[in-house]
Design an enzyme around this catalytic site. Sequence first.
Site, PDB file in Angstrom:
ATOM      1  N   GLU A 172     -11.101  -9.085   3.518  1.00  0.00           N
ATOM      2  CA  GLU A 172      -9.810  -8.744   4.129  1.00  0.00           C
ATOM      3  C   GLU A 172     -10.043  -8.601   5.622  1.00  0.00           C
ATOM      4  O   GLU A 172     -10.877  -7.795   6.058  1.00  0.00           O
ATOM      5  CB  GLU A 172      -9.257  -7.440   3.538  1.00  0.00           C
ATOM      6  N   GLU A 194      -8.633   0.618  -2.704  1.00  0.00           N
ATOM      7  CA  GLU A 194      -9.507   0.661  -1.534  1.00  0.00           C
ATOM      8  C   GLU A 194     -10.412   1.872  -1.687  1.00  0.00           C
ATOM      9  O   GLU A 194      -9.945   2.960  -2.043  1.00  0.00           O
ATOM     10  CB  GLU A 194      -8.677   0.806  -0.256  1.00  0.00           C
ATOM     11  N   HIS A 229      -3.511  -4.258   7.985  1.00  0.00           N
ATOM     12  CA  HIS A 229      -3.642  -3.094   8.875  1.00  0.00           C
ATOM     13  C   HIS A 229      -2.695  -3.244  10.056  1.00  0.00           C
ATOM     14  O   HIS A 229      -2.848  -4.155  10.861  1.00  0.00           O
ATOM     15  CB  HIS A 229      -5.060  -2.872   9.404  1.00  0.00           C
ATOM     16  N   THR A 254      -8.068   3.778   8.700  1.00  0.00           N
ATOM     17  CA  THR A 254      -9.290   2.976   8.762  1.00  0.00           C
ATOM     18  C   THR A 254      -9.349   2.223  10.087  1.00  0.00           C
ATOM     19  O   THR A 254      -8.531   1.344  10.333  1.00  0.00           O
ATOM     20  CB  THR A 254      -9.328   1.976   7.581  1.00  0.00           C
ATOM     21  N   HIS A 305       1.131   6.190   1.878  1.00  0.00           N
ATOM     22  CA  HIS A 305       1.887   7.131   2.701  1.00  0.00           C
ATOM     23  C   HIS A 305       3.101   7.731   1.999  1.00  0.00           C
ATOM     24  O   HIS A 305       3.714   8.659   2.520  1.00  0.00           O
ATOM     25  CB  HIS A 305       2.217   6.508   4.054  1.00  0.00           C
ATOM     26  N   ASN A 332       0.862  -1.181   0.000  1.00  0.00           N
ATOM     27  CA  ASN A 332       0.000   0.000   0.000  1.00  0.00           C
ATOM     28  C   ASN A 332       0.905   1.239   0.000  1.00  0.00           C
ATOM     29  O   ASN A 332       1.683   1.447   0.936  1.00  0.00           O
ATOM     30  CB  ASN A 332      -0.894  -0.050   1.257  1.00  0.00           C
ATOM     31  N   ARG A 378      -6.808  12.874   1.087  1.00  0.00           N
ATOM     32  CA  ARG A 378      -5.733  13.342   1.971  1.00  0.00           C
ATOM     33  C   ARG A 378      -4.349  12.839   1.551  1.00  0.00           C
ATOM     34  O   ARG A 378      -3.353  13.410   1.917  1.00  0.00           O
ATOM     35  CB  ARG A 378      -6.016  12.972   3.427  1.00  0.00           C
ATOM     36  N   ARG A 433      -9.332   8.152  -0.853  1.00  0.00           N
ATOM     37  CA  ARG A 433     -10.281   8.601   0.173  1.00  0.00           C
ATOM     38  C   ARG A 433     -11.108   9.759  -0.351  1.00  0.00           C
ATOM     39  O   ARG A 433     -10.642  10.536  -1.186  1.00  0.00           O
ATOM     40  CB  ARG A 433      -9.524   9.042   1.435  1.00  0.00           C
ATOM     41  N   HIS A 446      -5.527   3.674  -1.539  1.00  0.00           N
ATOM     42  CA  HIS A 446      -6.839   4.047  -1.002  1.00  0.00           C
ATOM     43  C   HIS A 446      -7.184   5.454  -1.485  1.00  0.00           C
ATOM     44  O   HIS A 446      -6.528   6.418  -1.091  1.00  0.00           O
ATOM     45  CB  HIS A 446      -6.760   4.001   0.538  1.00  0.00           C
TER      46      HIS A 446
END
Length: 255
Positions: free
Chosen positions: A153, A72, A193, A103, A12, A9, A51, A47, A45
Amino acid sequence: MTALRLYVNIDHVATVRQARRTDEPDPVHAATLCEAAGADGITAHLREDRRHINDDDILRLAEVCTTVLNIELATDPGIVDLVCDLRPHQATLVPERREEITTEGGLDLSRKDGRLVQTIDRLRMAGCRVSLFIDPTEDAVTRAAQLGVPAIELHTGRWAHTWRGEEGPQALEQLVAAARAAREAGLAVHAGHGLTYLNVQPVATIAEIEELNIGHSIVSRSIFTGITEATATMARLMREARSGTKPPDRKGDHE
Ligand code: PXP
């Protein structure tokens, strides 16, 4: 033994870029390096508040990824439209709250959610493999199976918060039980996660799990080692745990 896939992922990487609203570091460049280092897929993801990952990132990821793209998303209609147009390999539905840092829990499947059902249908008709991010409970697994999706998931947050303490074995058992129940219900099992280099191996030994989605820890390590090494090391730890070539490391005394 089922193979275990690592989907990195890259959200970030975009978080660092957004700290200055500039154009570096580029999450798409990161994705290509992760793929070259052995990632089996890329997760991002989109969003509602944009962000970190933005629409342009998603469009470029869809174009550039040579493995598979897992987007996502929540049930925001505009984002669902975009994902249906792009038709990535996989779409993972997650709950989203503006005020959360990340999340925080799985989807609430305990009440009838027409918008969720409609979103699953739209994504399926567009040709995406649909996965639902859920808490590791048998109730959530049963409800996910009733929704007719091919995959779930499992949220590994509880394990991530407790693995060093007394509650750790119970959190792991909960993941094992949910993974088994999901397989028995015919669902493909993914998890993610809060997984890190120190806590990933016990989860990677759960034979029913076939895919791990890992972001923050890999991007954090990449600041010091580069994302190529960070991806390759995570993939190696997962492989070793899965194949039993190295006992799961619960103390975190490696590297
Ligand atoms: N899986 C899902 C559904 C997520 O929402 C996230 C966080 O974006 C992850 C996996 C990855 O979590 P982490 O960044 O803590 O590895």
